[in-house]
Design a protein around this motif. Structure first.
Motif, PDB file in Angstrom:
ATOM      1  N   LEU A 160       0.973  -1.124  -0.072  1.00 13.50           N
ATOM      2  CA  LEU A 160      -0.044   0.051  -0.031  1.00 13.50           C
ATOM      3  C   LEU A 160       0.851   1.244  -0.008  1.00 13.50           C
ATOM      4  N   LEU A 161       0.273   2.410  -0.488  1.00  7.75           N
ATOM      5  CA  LEU A 161       1.088   3.498  -0.832  1.00  7.75           C
ATOM      6  C   LEU A 161       0.427   4.584   0.192  1.00  7.75           C
ATOM      7  N   ASP A 162       1.231   5.541   0.725  1.00  5.86           N
ATOM      8  CA  ASP A 162       0.842   6.700   1.246  1.00  5.86           C
ATOM      9  C   ASP A 162       1.462   8.090   0.589  1.00  5.86           C
ATOM     10  N   GLU A 163       1.587   9.142   1.577  1.00  7.91           N
ATOM     11  CA  GLU A 163       1.620  10.428   0.975  1.00  7.91           C
ATOM     12  C   GLU A 163       3.217  10.283   0.742  1.00  7.91           C
ATOM     13  N   SER A 164       4.054   9.607   1.268  1.00  7.24           N
ATOM     14  CA  SER A 164       5.602   9.615   0.743  1.00  7.24           C
ATOM     15  C   SER A 164       5.793   8.984  -0.269  1.00  7.24           C
ATOM     16  N   ASP A 165       4.959   8.400  -0.981  1.00  7.93           N
ATOM     17  CA  ASP A 165       4.957   7.914  -2.246  1.00  7.93           C
ATOM     18  C   ASP A 165       4.385   8.572  -3.552  1.00  7.93           C
ATOM     19  N   PHE A 166       3.653   9.425  -3.402  1.00  5.77           N
ATOM     20  CA  PHE A 166       2.814  10.152  -4.390  1.00  5.77           C
ATOM     21  C   PHE A 166       3.569  10.907  -5.271  1.00  5.77           C
ATOM     22  N   GLY A 167       4.870  11.605  -4.902  1.00  6.78           N
ATOM     23  CA  GLY A 167       5.413  12.124  -5.698  1.00  6.78           C
ATOM     24  C   GLY A 167       6.160  11.332  -6.939  1.00  6.78           C
ATOM     25  N   VAL A 168       6.748  10.077  -6.570  1.00  5.04           N
ATOM     26  CA  VAL A 168       7.076   9.123  -7.302  1.00  5.04           C
ATOM     27  C   VAL A 168       6.048   8.556  -8.399  1.00  5.04           C
ATOM     28  N   LYS A 210     -11.766   5.525   2.830  1.00  6.69           N
ATOM     29  CA  LYS A 210     -12.585   4.593   1.766  1.00  6.69           C
ATOM     30  C   LYS A 210     -11.367   4.007   0.628  1.00  6.69           C
ATOM     31  N   LEU A 211     -10.700   5.003   0.335  1.00  2.12           N
ATOM     32  CA  LEU A 211      -9.807   4.912  -0.844  1.00  2.12           C
ATOM     33  C   LEU A 211      -8.542   4.197  -0.622  1.00  2.12           C
ATOM     34  N   LYS A 212      -8.041   2.874  -1.218  1.00  7.35           N
ATOM     35  CA  LYS A 212      -7.121   2.285  -1.145  1.00  7.35           C
ATOM     36  C   LYS A 212      -6.105   2.764  -2.201  1.00  7.35           C
ATOM     37  N   ILE A 213      -4.717   2.843  -2.046  1.00  3.03           N
ATOM     38  CA  ILE A 213      -3.757   3.134  -3.220  1.00  3.03           C
ATOM     39  C   ILE A 213      -2.792   2.308  -2.739  1.00  3.03           C
ATOM     40  N   ALA A 214      -2.255   1.393  -4.088  1.00  2.00           N
ATOM     41  CA  ALA A 214      -1.067   0.437  -3.711  1.00  2.00           C
ATOM     42  C   ALA A 214      -0.260   0.516  -5.309  1.00  2.00           C
ATOM     43  N   PRO A 252      -1.631  -7.079 -15.628  1.00  2.00           N
ATOM     44  CA  PRO A 252      -2.355  -8.112 -14.949  1.00  2.00           C
ATOM     45  C   PRO A 252      -1.930  -8.372 -13.476  1.00  2.00           C
ATOM     46  N   PHE A 253      -0.619  -8.301 -13.212  1.00  2.00           N
ATOM     47  CA  PHE A 253      -0.273  -8.605 -11.754  1.00  2.00           C
ATOM     48  C   PHE A 253      -0.899  -7.569 -10.870  1.00  2.00           C
ATOM     49  N   ILE A 254      -0.596  -6.469 -11.017  1.00  2.00           N
ATOM     50  CA  ILE A 254      -1.053  -5.195 -10.198  1.00  2.00           C
ATOM     51  C   ILE A 254      -2.528  -5.586  -9.946  1.00  2.00           C
ATOM     52  N   ASN A 255      -3.246  -5.637 -11.239  1.00  2.00           N
ATOM     53  CA  ASN A 255      -4.832  -5.951 -11.149  1.00  2.00           C
ATOM     54  C   ASN A 255      -5.158  -6.907 -10.014  1.00  2.00           C
ATOM     55  N   GLN A 256      -4.474  -8.196 -10.477  1.00  2.00           N
ATOM     56  CA  GLN A 256      -4.648  -9.302  -9.578  1.00  2.00           C
ATOM     57  C   GLN A 256      -4.291  -8.987  -7.927  1.00  2.00           C
ATOM     58  N   GLN A 257      -3.162  -8.560  -7.612  1.00  2.00           N
ATOM     59  CA  GLN A 257      -2.527  -8.359  -6.187  1.00  2.00           C
ATOM     60  C   GLN A 257      -3.637  -7.405  -5.702  1.00  2.00           C
ATOM     61  N   PHE A 258      -3.869  -6.374  -6.287  1.00  2.00           N
ATOM     62  CA  PHE A 258      -4.701  -5.409  -5.495  1.00  2.00           C
ATOM     63  C   PHE A 258      -6.014  -6.093  -4.873  1.00  2.00           C
ATOM     64  N   LEU A 259      -6.601  -6.679  -5.697  1.00  2.00           N
ATOM     65  CA  LEU A 259      -7.817  -7.692  -5.299  1.00  2.00           C
ATOM     66  C   LEU A 259      -7.517  -8.625  -4.277  1.00  2.00           C
TER      67      LEU A 259
END
Length: 301
Positions: A160-168, A210-214, A252-259
């Motif tokens: 999972l990502l947070d504010e420290s990752d958003f610039g990247v 509500k929102l998840k970012i990975a 397809p990998f991130i699609n699958q892993q997120f779920l």
């Protein structure tokens, strides 16, 4: 009649109304409306037991489905129609479901023209099928993922990502956009989408309930990220999915892993519409949708 613009402060007021309804279309989610508010100038009005949502498209005012319980939907629709009449505007509704289309046909016979908007149909998938990719129909997806795992074994990290990752994340989007510049199917909405993503990142502290970012990192470098949330208790909506297109199997990998990692219990996945873009339609169909969320534009006859 006073409509407030949707901004991040609107979430507290509007979220109870989104929670009240079980709509399956991607438009009926605070994050979606907030992300695209700068495009559609979306506003809202809180009435008795319902909320009305309005916007602009190609210079015309429109309304989407009011947020109301089933027993109040006809009253809310009457309110919307009354609003257009008071404003001396032609009635114009977008994102209307088959169910509400039937209500309109019954309550207002011969008053409207109904336009099926195939380009705006949301793609709904069986979540377990996307998590397991089992069966012959998903063989190509499994092959792509297996190739990714073989090439990058021990070198990738999903988290999972947070504010420290958003610039990247924004740097990755710039790379992705430069690749798309040479693509004939370049979507004119890329800049609008980027603006929407920036808004989400800036307001993450408020929407993260509500929102998840990975994302997926390869050799320590972010190469893909995605964001989604529950649209209703049994369906997740995927707002954004971006990846380095030069890495086989990464999409397809991130699609699958997120779920698998974040939404392991939901039954359905809404991956939004294809906007009539041929490449996007081909990609969405390749995951074998279970069904579509059909949408109609309704105009006064």
């Amino acid at each position: 009649m006073y409509f407030k613009d949707i901004n991040i402060d609107s979430k507290k007021e509007l979220q109870p109304y989104f929670d009240m309804v079980g709509y399956e279309a991607c438009e009926y989610c605070f994050t979606t409306l907030y992300m695209w508010q700068h495009v559609y100038k979306t506003g809202y009005y809180i009435g008795d037991d319902f909320a009305v949502l309005v916007g602009e498209y190609e210079g015309d005012s429109f309304s989407i489905l009011p947020l109301a319980k089933k027993e109040n939907i006809s009253k809310a629709i009457d309110f919307v129609i009354g609003y257009f009449q008071k404003e001396n505007k032609k009635i114009y509704l977008r994102g209307i479901t088959q169910e509400v289309k039937m209500i309109l046909e019954k309550d207002y016979p011969d008053k409207f023209n109904y336009i099926e908007e195939r380009d705006l149909f949301d793609y709904v998938y069986d979540a377990e099928s996307l998590r397991t990719l089992a069966g012959r129909k998903n063989q190509k997806k499994r092959n792509h993922i297996n190739s990714f795992l073989k090439d990058y074994e021990g070198r990738y990290e999903y988290r999972l990502l947070d504010e420290s990752d958003f610039g990247v994340c924004l740097d990755l989007l710039k790379e992705w956009s430069s690749i798309k510049e040479s693509n004939d199917e370049l979507d004119d909405g890329i800049d609008d989408e980027l603006e929407g993503i920036k808004k989400i990142f800036k307001s993450y502290e408020i929407v993260k309930d509500k929102l998840k970012i990975a994302g997926i990192f390869i050799d320590g470098k972010l190469e893909a990220f995605t964001m989604g949330e529950l649209l209703n208790p049994n369906m997740v909506v995927i707002h954004i999915e971006k990846a380095n297109p030069n890495i086989r199997g990464l999409y397809p990998f991130i699609n699958q892993q997120f779920l698998v990692s974040e939404f392991d219990k939901v039954e359905f996945v809404n991956r939004e519409e294809d906007l009539g873009i041929p490449g996007l339609r081909k990609a969405k169909l390749s995951y074998h949708p279970l069904r579509f969320v059909e949408k109609y534009t309704v105009r006064e006859a």
